[in-house]
Design an enzyme around this catalytic site. Structure first.
Site, PDB file in Angstrom:
ATOM      1  N   HIS A 170       0.830  -1.215   0.000  1.00 52.80           N
ATOM      2  CA  HIS A 170       0.000   0.000   0.000  1.00 52.80           C
ATOM      3  C   HIS A 170       0.853   1.249   0.000  1.00 52.80           C
ATOM      4  O   HIS A 170       1.862   1.303   0.689  1.00 52.80           O
ATOM      5  CB  HIS A 170      -0.894   0.038   1.247  1.00 52.80           C
ATOM      6  CG  HIS A 170      -1.891  -1.066   1.261  1.00 52.80           C
ATOM      7  ND1 HIS A 170      -1.569  -2.329   1.637  1.00 52.80           N
ATOM      8  CD2 HIS A 170      -3.191  -1.093   0.905  1.00 52.80           C
ATOM      9  CE1 HIS A 170      -2.626  -3.097   1.506  1.00 52.80           C
ATOM     10  NE2 HIS A 170      -3.629  -2.380   1.061  1.00 52.80           N
ATOM     11  N   LYS A 191      -1.471  -8.259  -4.664  1.00 53.71           N
ATOM     12  CA  LYS A 191      -2.359  -7.096  -4.527  1.00 53.71           C
ATOM     13  C   LYS A 191      -1.569  -5.838  -4.233  1.00 53.71           C
ATOM     14  O   LYS A 191      -0.687  -5.838  -3.378  1.00 53.71           O
ATOM     15  CB  LYS A 191      -3.347  -7.352  -3.377  1.00 53.71           C
ATOM     16  CG  LYS A 191      -4.273  -6.171  -3.087  1.00 53.71           C
ATOM     17  CD  LYS A 191      -5.263  -6.467  -1.985  1.00 53.71           C
ATOM     18  CE  LYS A 191      -4.579  -6.561  -0.642  1.00 53.71           C
ATOM     19  NZ  LYS A 191      -5.523  -6.648   0.489  1.00 53.71           N
TER      20      LYS A 191
HETATM   21  O1  LIG Z   1      -5.661  -3.956   0.472  1.00 52.66           O
HETATM   22  C1  LIG Z   1      -6.831  -3.624   0.511  1.00 52.66           C
HETATM   23  C2  LIG Z   1      -7.397  -2.781  -0.516  1.00 52.66           C
HETATM   24  C3  LIG Z   1      -8.035  -1.541   0.078  1.00 52.66           C
HETATM   25  O2  LIG Z   1      -7.013  -0.722   0.599  1.00 52.66           O
HETATM   26  C4  LIG Z   1      -8.771  -0.746  -1.016  1.00 52.66           C
HETATM   27  O3  LIG Z   1      -8.216   0.253  -1.461  1.00 52.66           O
HETATM   28  O4  LIG Z   1      -9.874  -1.134  -1.401  1.00 52.66           O
HETATM   29  C5  LIG Z   1      -9.018  -1.944   1.167  1.00 52.66           C
HETATM   30  C6  LIG Z   1      -8.376  -2.798   2.246  1.00 52.66           C
HETATM   31  O5  LIG Z   1      -9.362  -3.190   3.177  1.00 52.66           O
HETATM   32  C7  LIG Z   1      -7.703  -4.003   1.639  1.00 52.66           C
HETATM   33  O6  LIG Z   1      -6.981  -4.695   2.612  1.00 52.66           O
END
Ligand SMILES: O=C1C[C@@](O)(C(=O)O)C[C@@H](O)[C@@H]1O
Length: 272
Positions: free
Chosen positions: A162, A189
């Site tokens: 992230h 992801k």
């Molecule tokens: O990694 C992700 C994606 C996310 O960050 C999103 O942008 O939808 C939402 C989070 O809950 C999830 O763990």
């Protein structure tokens, strides 16, 4: 500790099954809708109840938000909270009609859990014995070993990255995805804040590239208003899943649509 319920063998290359017993979903074909739930025990039970009537495929339990409801914003040792966290994971796994992805998002990656790497790994290991899948932050020290341990515990692994500030350059995105693949994650992801349309387009390009390069399900998300369309593009652009909110409940990241909205668009994009 290895468990008897090892993950199912892949049904086909590039397809991954998440879930235990009768609650299963397949990642890598049609885009799956993942609905995050979280908060304290009372909030969780309301959301778990609402899952029965929502058209999602997988539930993501944001264990970090439950942890924060227990201890606030403080660094903790896994041993102090493990039994509460595991009990709640059991509750979500037993009560939810959907397969469960358990996520501990640390403060470093925009979440509410304050854990050093060792404590983080200990808690994720414990969750892997209960949930169908676990999220593993690839930047944690020990993430490769953790992925192996989660597999032995019977969970599939969604590796994650992230960036809530912006979208890294193409080369860095490719490096992150390569590291996830190399570490043996089942699903790759990444979620980055898009500050422009170009950022959103780059996220989609990286997603499509990784899907072809690695033949593993990929989830690429551009967060925020500029990135919102990336949540709706479907498997044709390489998206294995999209995160969408339960109506009436807060989402877990900026730019998320409701499950119904996402479903309506995916029905058009992928055929109803
Ligand atoms: O990694 C992700 C994606 C996310 O960050 C999103 O942008 O939808 C939402 C989070 O809950 C999830 O763990």
């Amino acid at each position: 500790m290895p468990q008897s319920s090892a993950p199912d063998p892949d049904p086909a290359p590039g397809l991954i099954t998440i879930g235990r017993a009768a609650k299963k979903a397949s990642l890598g074909a049609r885009t799956q809708v993942i609905v995050p739930v979280g908060g304290d025990a009372a909030a969780l039970s309301g959301q778990v109840e609402a899952l029965a009537t929502c058209r999602a495929d997988i539930v993501e339990w944001r264990a970090d938000t439950f942890l924060a409801s227990l201890v606030g914003s403080h660094f903790v040792a896994a041993s102090e909270v493990e039994s509460d966290v595991v009990s709640m994971a059991r509750y979500v796994a037993d009560s939810s009609p959907l397969p469960v992805l358990a996520t501990i998002r640390t403060s470093v990656e925009g979440g509410e859990a304050y854990l050093d790497d060792e404590e983080y790994c200990a808690l994720v290991r414990a969750l892997a014995l209960v949930a169908g899948g676990v999220d593993v932050e690839i930047s944690r020290d020990g993430s490769s070993a953790l992925i192996e341990e989660a597999h032995e515990a019977g969970a599939i692994v969604v590796a994650s990255f992230h960036d809530f500030e912006g979208t890294p350059g193409d080369e860095q995105l490719a490096e992150v995805l390569a590291a996830m693949n190399y570490a043996g994650a089942d699903v790759l992801k990444f979620a980055c804040m898009a500050t422009s349309a170009t950022d959103a387009a780059r996220v989609l390009a990286a997603q499509a590239w990784a899907r072809e390069a690695y033949d593993r399900p990929v989830i690429g998300i551009a967060m925020g208003p500029n990135g919102a369309p990336t949540r709706l593009v479907g498997s044709a652009l390489g998206s294995a899943a999209t995160f969408a909110t339960l109506p009436g409940w807060e989402g877990s990241a900026p730019g998320q649509f409701t499950v119904e909205q996402v479903r309506a668009v995916l029905d058009i994009v992928e055929g109803g």
